[in-house]
Structures are given as C-alpha cells and as structure tokens.
Scaffold this motif. Sequence first.
Motif, PDB file in Angstrom:
ATOM      1  N   PHE A  77       0.876  -1.069   0.219  1.00 35.47           N
ATOM      2  CA  PHE A  77       0.056   0.063  -0.022  1.00 35.47           C
ATOM      3  C   PHE A  77       0.941   1.070  -0.109  1.00 35.47           C
ATOM      4  N   SER A  78       0.695   2.316  -0.922  1.00 31.08           N
ATOM      5  CA  SER A  78       1.444   3.337  -0.967  1.00 31.08           C
ATOM      6  C   SER A  78       0.768   4.385  -1.600  1.00 31.08           C
ATOM      7  N   PHE A  79       0.445   5.765  -0.842  1.00 25.75           N
ATOM      8  CA  PHE A  79      -0.271   6.727  -1.393  1.00 25.75           C
ATOM      9  C   PHE A  79       0.778   7.878  -1.599  1.00 25.75           C
ATOM     10  N   GLU A  80       0.416   8.834  -2.264  1.00 20.00           N
ATOM     11  CA  GLU A  80       1.264  10.293  -2.399  1.00 20.00           C
ATOM     12  C   GLU A  80       1.112  10.826  -0.888  1.00 20.00           C
ATOM     13  N   PRO A  81       2.258  11.210  -0.223  1.00 22.05           N
ATOM     14  CA  PRO A  81       3.401  11.170  -0.473  1.00 22.05           C
ATOM     15  C   PRO A  81       4.138   9.909  -0.367  1.00 22.05           C
ATOM     16  N   TYR A  82       4.524   9.393  -1.262  1.00 19.38           N
ATOM     17  CA  TYR A  82       5.214   7.987  -1.373  1.00 19.38           C
ATOM     18  C   TYR A  82       6.305   7.837  -0.494  1.00 19.38           C
ATOM     19  N   ALA A  83       6.160   7.073   0.466  1.00 19.76           N
ATOM     20  CA  ALA A  83       7.252   6.709   1.639  1.00 19.76           C
ATOM     21  C   ALA A  83       8.602   6.068   0.698  1.00 19.76           C
ATOM     22  N   ARG A  84       9.679   6.724   0.786  1.00 17.07           N
ATOM     23  CA  ARG A  84      10.772   6.321   0.054  1.00 17.07           C
ATOM     24  C   ARG A  84      11.194   4.795   0.536  1.00 17.07           C
ATOM     25  N   LEU A  85      10.881   4.653   1.748  1.00 15.36           N
ATOM     26  CA  LEU A  85      11.201   3.140   2.228  1.00 15.36           C
ATOM     27  C   LEU A  85      10.425   2.117   1.381  1.00 15.36           C
ATOM     28  N   THR A  86       9.339   2.502   1.143  1.00 18.33           N
ATOM     29  CA  THR A  86       8.131   1.822   0.686  1.00 18.33           C
ATOM     30  C   THR A  86       8.757   1.390  -0.888  1.00 18.33           C
ATOM     31  N   VAL A  87       9.224   2.519  -1.542  1.00 17.48           N
ATOM     32  CA  VAL A  87       9.354   2.483  -2.881  1.00 17.48           C
ATOM     33  C   VAL A  87      10.703   1.434  -2.913  1.00 17.48           C
ATOM     34  N   ASP A  88      11.672   1.805  -1.923  1.00 20.17           N
ATOM     35  CA  ASP A  88      12.885   0.883  -1.900  1.00 20.17           C
ATOM     36  C   ASP A  88      12.420  -0.768  -1.860  1.00 20.17           C
ATOM     37  N   ALA A  89      11.298  -0.888  -1.056  1.00 23.46           N
ATOM     38  CA  ALA A  89      11.094  -2.417  -0.708  1.00 23.46           C
ATOM     39  C   ALA A  89      10.431  -3.055  -1.980  1.00 23.46           C
ATOM     40  N   VAL A  90       9.829  -2.102  -2.699  1.00 26.96           N
ATOM     41  CA  VAL A  90       9.108  -2.776  -3.832  1.00 26.96           C
ATOM     42  C   VAL A  90      10.113  -3.081  -5.027  1.00 26.96           C
ATOM     43  N   GLN A  91      11.265  -2.238  -5.029  1.00 26.56           N
ATOM     44  CA  GLN A  91      12.455  -2.302  -6.004  1.00 26.56           C
ATOM     45  C   GLN A  91      13.338  -3.639  -5.576  1.00 26.56           C
ATOM     46  N   ASP A 127       5.273   0.500 -11.425  1.00 26.16           N
ATOM     47  CA  ASP A 127       6.645  -0.164 -12.146  1.00 26.16           C
ATOM     48  C   ASP A 127       7.083  -1.582 -11.537  1.00 26.16           C
ATOM     49  N   GLY A 128       6.736  -2.726 -12.314  1.00 22.48           N
ATOM     50  CA  GLY A 128       7.079  -3.848 -12.276  1.00 22.48           C
ATOM     51  C   GLY A 128       5.951  -4.682 -11.433  1.00 22.48           C
ATOM     52  N   ALA A 129       4.985  -3.973 -11.186  1.00 15.66           N
ATOM     53  CA  ALA A 129       3.788  -4.591 -10.501  1.00 15.66           C
ATOM     54  C   ALA A 129       3.144  -5.676 -11.129  1.00 15.66           C
ATOM     55  N   SER A 130       2.830  -6.883 -10.723  1.00 18.20           N
ATOM     56  CA  SER A 130       2.131  -7.975 -11.442  1.00 18.20           C
ATOM     57  C   SER A 130       0.602  -7.564 -11.374  1.00 18.20           C
ATOM     58  N   VAL A 131       0.070  -6.767 -10.428  1.00 21.22           N
ATOM     59  CA  VAL A 131      -1.360  -6.475 -10.325  1.00 21.22           C
ATOM     60  C   VAL A 131      -1.316  -4.916  -9.750  1.00 21.22           C
TER      61      VAL A 131
END
Length: 192
Positions: free
Chosen positions: A123-137, A159-163
């Motif tokens: 789950f991530s909404f604006e403002p996107y937590a940098r730690l969340t973005v890093d975890a997804v990568q 980007d890169g999500a299956s769903v």
Amino acid sequence: RALYLSWVSSSEMTFVARAKSLRKRRVSDGQEKLFADMYDTEVVSLDRTLGAANATAFVAAKKVLTAARRFYVLGLRSLFPAAYYLDYACRLFSDKSVLVAGVGGAVADELRRASSKDALVVFSFEPYARLTVDAVQYAAERHVKIIAITDSVVSPIVDGASVVLLAPNAGPALVPSILPAMAAAQALASLM
C-alpha cells in the motif's frame, strides 16, 4: 515527465497549503458543508476502488495470493492500518501472510527470504514513502510478484507490479483518506 515533476513539486500540493485551504473553507462554507464534501468524496473513492474498473485486478490479485507460497504485506505511515488489517484478517484462515512492519527501517531484512514463489501486497499513496519504494524495488529484483494498491497509475510502486489496484484518495481533508486502502484490504481478505 517535466509536467509530472512540476505538478508533484507544486506548492499547491504541500501540507501547509492544504491546511490553509481547509481552514478557509471551514470558515467560509461551514463545518456541515465540509463534512458533506468529505462524505461525497469518500463515496466516489470507494466506488472507484471497489467498482468495475478494479474487478479484474481483484481477481488477478486473488490468484497471485492463493498461488503464493507466502505473501508479505507492507504499508507504512498512514497506510499501516490497511496492511495490518489485511495481514490480521488473512491470518485467521491462512499461515501464508507475513506483516512487514519495518520497525527501525528493517523492511529489507523482513523481505530477505522472499523469492519468486512469494508475493508482496504493498500500500502506498502520495506522498510515497521512500522506504516503501525501495522495498518494492528490492522485491522486484528478487522476482517477487507485487500487488500494488496505490492512488495513481504514475505511482512509483506501479512499475514492475504484477497487479495494480487503484484506490483514489483525494479529498478536502487535511490528510489524504485511508478508507480506499482499507476497503481494498477488506475486499482482498474477503476474496481469499
């Protein structure tokens, strides 16, 4: 891209600007009007989250989760309640769910056993937590299937999500709503 960056960095999107706007609105329109607008916005957001536009994505998410050996659930800051709810509800009938709490910034440590056999609901909404973005990568590099629950198609977790499940959360309140995220979590748990 330049237009998007300009929009994101616009002073109209800042917390202070939203607070000033909300204060002016409450004074000029009254509290009842503000509550009515908040209600109307939430109804529209919930309809978009649980409506026909996401129906196929919910079915796809269910397939990914049921096929996964294990699924991790991540939501930081205001979205932690949605992640916690999904994990809690799924643990009532499955031992596959793992809540990624990120205490002390240890998100990557909690995901270190994840592999291509697993999934990550994020789950991530604006403002996107940098730690969340890093975890997804990090998860994407490990070929983990990602189910992104987010507010926009240009969210950095798409980007890169299956769903991708879109859960719009804009409204007149000072802090963006978490109701669409909670609704998505409840729907996923119910589908499981």
